[in-house]
Scaffold this motif. Sequence first.
Motif, PDB file in Angstrom:
ATOM      1  N   GLU A 251     -40.844 -16.361 -24.661  1.00 13.76           N
ATOM      2  CA  GLU A 251     -39.707 -17.135 -25.151  1.00 13.76           C
ATOM      3  C   GLU A 251     -38.496 -16.752 -24.329  1.00 13.76           C
ATOM      4  O   GLU A 251     -38.217 -15.561 -24.159  1.00 13.76           O
ATOM      5  N   GLY A 252     -37.786 -17.736 -23.803  1.00 12.43           N
ATOM      6  CA  GLY A 252     -36.556 -17.426 -23.069  1.00 12.43           C
ATOM      7  C   GLY A 252     -36.824 -17.062 -21.619  1.00 12.43           C
ATOM      8  O   GLY A 252     -37.887 -17.371 -21.074  1.00 12.43           O
ATOM      9  N   GLU A 253     -35.854 -16.365 -21.032  1.00 11.39           N
ATOM     10  CA  GLU A 253     -35.863 -16.133 -19.579  1.00 11.39           C
ATOM     11  C   GLU A 253     -36.362 -14.752 -19.208  1.00 11.39           C
ATOM     12  O   GLU A 253     -35.964 -13.755 -19.783  1.00 11.39           O
ATOM     13  N   THR A 254     -37.215 -14.717 -18.189  1.00  9.14           N
ATOM     14  CA  THR A 254     -37.627 -13.446 -17.602  1.00  9.14           C
ATOM     15  C   THR A 254     -37.035 -13.388 -16.204  1.00  9.14           C
ATOM     16  O   THR A 254     -37.232 -14.310 -15.403  1.00  9.14           O
ATOM     17  N   LEU A 255     -36.303 -12.325 -15.931  1.00  5.28           N
ATOM     18  CA  LEU A 255     -35.676 -12.192 -14.614  1.00  5.28           C
ATOM     19  C   LEU A 255     -36.376 -11.058 -13.865  1.00  5.28           C
ATOM     20  O   LEU A 255     -36.285  -9.898 -14.265  1.00  5.28           O
ATOM     21  N   LEU A 256     -37.099 -11.424 -12.815  1.00  3.41           N
ATOM     22  CA  LEU A 256     -37.846 -10.426 -12.046  1.00  3.41           C
ATOM     23  C   LEU A 256     -37.071 -10.054 -10.783  1.00  3.41           C
ATOM     24  O   LEU A 256     -36.785 -10.913  -9.946  1.00  3.41           O
ATOM     25  N   SER A 257     -36.729  -8.778 -10.662  1.00  2.57           N
ATOM     26  CA  SER A 257     -36.065  -8.346  -9.428  1.00  2.57           C
ATOM     27  C   SER A 257     -37.069  -7.645  -8.516  1.00  2.57           C
ATOM     28  O   SER A 257     -38.228  -7.483  -8.881  1.00  2.57           O
ATOM     29  N   ARG A 258     -36.633  -7.229  -7.346  1.00  7.47           N
ATOM     30  CA  ARG A 258     -37.490  -6.635  -6.310  1.00  7.47           C
ATOM     31  C   ARG A 258     -38.613  -7.592  -5.900  1.00  7.47           C
ATOM     32  O   ARG A 258     -39.791  -7.219  -5.850  1.00  7.47           O
ATOM     33  N   VAL A 259     -38.207  -8.823  -5.614  1.00  9.73           N
ATOM     34  CA  VAL A 259     -39.189  -9.862  -5.332  1.00  9.73           C
ATOM     35  C   VAL A 259     -39.912  -9.625  -3.996  1.00  9.73           C
ATOM     36  O   VAL A 259     -40.961 -10.195  -3.744  1.00  9.73           O
ATOM     37  N   TYR A 260     -39.369  -8.714  -3.183  1.00 13.59           N
ATOM     38  CA  TYR A 260     -40.026  -8.502  -1.883  1.00 13.59           C
ATOM     39  C   TYR A 260     -41.458  -8.031  -2.049  1.00 13.59           C
ATOM     40  O   TYR A 260     -42.306  -8.278  -1.188  1.00 13.59           O
ATOM     41  N   HIS A 261     -41.776  -7.362  -3.154  1.00 10.68           N
ATOM     42  CA  HIS A 261     -43.180  -6.981  -3.387  1.00 10.68           C
ATOM     43  C   HIS A 261     -44.053  -8.229  -3.480  1.00 10.68           C
ATOM     44  O   HIS A 261     -45.158  -8.282  -2.961  1.00 10.68           O
ATOM     45  N   LEU A 262     -43.500  -9.231  -4.183  1.00  8.06           N
ATOM     46  CA  LEU A 262     -44.229 -10.472  -4.409  1.00  8.06           C
ATOM     47  C   LEU A 262     -44.460 -11.226  -3.094  1.00  8.06           C
ATOM     48  O   LEU A 262     -45.525 -11.792  -2.856  1.00  8.06           O
ATOM     49  N   ASP A 263     -43.435 -11.210  -2.250  1.00  5.58           N
ATOM     50  CA  ASP A 263     -43.512 -11.949  -0.991  1.00  5.58           C
ATOM     51  C   ASP A 263     -44.513 -11.333  -0.018  1.00  5.58           C
ATOM     52  O   ASP A 263     -44.890 -11.947   0.968  1.00  5.58           O
ATOM     53  N   ARG A 264     -44.945 -10.099  -0.298  1.00  2.00           N
ATOM     54  CA  ARG A 264     -45.981  -9.485   0.545  1.00  2.00           C
ATOM     55  C   ARG A 264     -47.299 -10.237   0.395  1.00  2.00           C
ATOM     56  O   ARG A 264     -48.102 -10.259   1.321  1.00  2.00           O
ATOM     57  N   GLY A 265     -47.527 -10.809  -0.789  1.00  2.00           N
ATOM     58  CA  GLY A 265     -48.868 -11.335  -1.041  1.00  2.00           C
ATOM     59  C   GLY A 265     -48.969 -12.741  -1.596  1.00  2.00           C
ATOM     60  O   GLY A 265     -50.074 -13.256  -1.760  1.00  2.00           O
ATOM     61  N   TYR A 266     -47.843 -13.372  -1.936  1.00  2.00           N
ATOM     62  CA  TYR A 266     -47.931 -14.734  -2.492  1.00  2.00           C
ATOM     63  C   TYR A 266     -47.035 -15.673  -1.714  1.00  2.00           C
ATOM     64  O   TYR A 266     -45.834 -15.441  -1.591  1.00  2.00           O
TER      65      TYR A 266
END
Length: 421
Positions: free
Chosen positions: A387-402
């Motif tokens: 419910e509501g907003e999830t704010l994910l920081s340190r997105v560079y981890h994500l950009d390594r693999g997606y």
Amino acid sequence: MDSIVVTGNGPLEGEIPIAGAKNACLALMPATLLTDAPLTLTNAPRLSDIRTMTALLESLGVEVAALQGGQVLALSSHALDSERADYDIVRKMRASILVLGPLLARHGRAEVSLPGGCAIGARPVDLHLRALEAMGAELDLRDGYVHARAPGGLRGATFEFPLVSVGATENALMAATLARGTTVLKNAAREPEIVDLAHCLRRMGARIEGEGTSTITIEGVDALDSATHPVVADRIELGTFMLAPAIAGGSVECLGGRLDLVQAFVDKLAETGVEVTETERGLRVTRTNDRVRAANVVTEPFPGFPTDLQAQFMALMCIADGTAVLEERIFENRFMHAPELLRMGAQIEVHGGTATVTGVERLRGAPVMATDLRASVSLILAGLAAEGETLLSRVYHLDRGYERIEEKLRGCGARVERVRG
Ligand code: UD1
């Protein structure tokens, strides 16, 4: 630093194209070091880890051209002028150690910094080194570097891995293609990425049998030739996106998905009540029931349930009906997503390598961050059901693999935005 905002908004409908496998591509790229002839990889994923491997290979003198927006990588080692893989690049990505075997096999020497990578446990490289030593490599660990030599060239050997290692199998497999005589790798990893590497090496002229089983036999050849090879589909990206409709509800077709890449994972989804069907273009995942059922998971080497999908599966278990026990057997410190999921209202208890997850009816959005790639994506998945907003920081981890994750999810109706920062 970029962040991603996810707003939970109900069922997903649509299709998601699955990219080439990051982990396969990271092993295929160093194979160029085995030959002066060109190697072309098609269906390459466009990810920061691939750019890191590109930079590492370029630092050795390899020419790398990223064509068609990066989906085709044309590699050539004809002007190789260094055998030293520097700490500055290697520390960014553990898979950098995969240049060691090929450099040594072709050039008789290599200096490779000991790697860094995801913070998921000690992750030593002793097995890589022991396999190469069995092939006659002389190794010296000094100043944070592996100094390796094979003065008369590597020679075939029988080596049994004391535990299954994907990377060590890949390093040994590549090195053995140019070793004198026959190499037999026992207790080898059976992952689809190993099979893909063996197929590519065979296209280059290597003589390999048994890939996909726990015994791989390699007859060394004098030289390898040019080849063009399509990177296999990314089973971890596939599993991740299959979890999106499982978590948010709805029905999504994952284009290019193959059942044989994710069978153990699909068996678990079936236990939870999520439906997976093969289509002409891939796999369709549908969740029709209100709530999924809890299912226990033990991570294992392929063909078992992959450790790289444990965090994402935990996100599903957070909203399941019942209690699930997730046992992590590959890496000792791989529940870093659990405290973040707790912030979203999940009920999780971690004891050593076991997490006990009791499903709740609903998660709540929260600011979260993660310290590794798969943990990050599990938080995005959880956000889809919150419910509501999830704010994910340190997105560079994500950009390594997606690749383009927010676009791919948006294509199915999810509300996922990248905030540039
Ligand atoms: C690869 C994948 C990674 C995945 C992992 C397990 C790539 C680039 N990465 O990592 O996404 O999570 O397989 O499926 O393909 N080990 C040792 N000594 C060694 C090597 C490994 O003790 O020399 C241990 C590791 O600490 C770990 C286990 O063996 O506990 C398995 O690791 P391994 O299969 O080697 O993983 P990677 O190849 O690093």
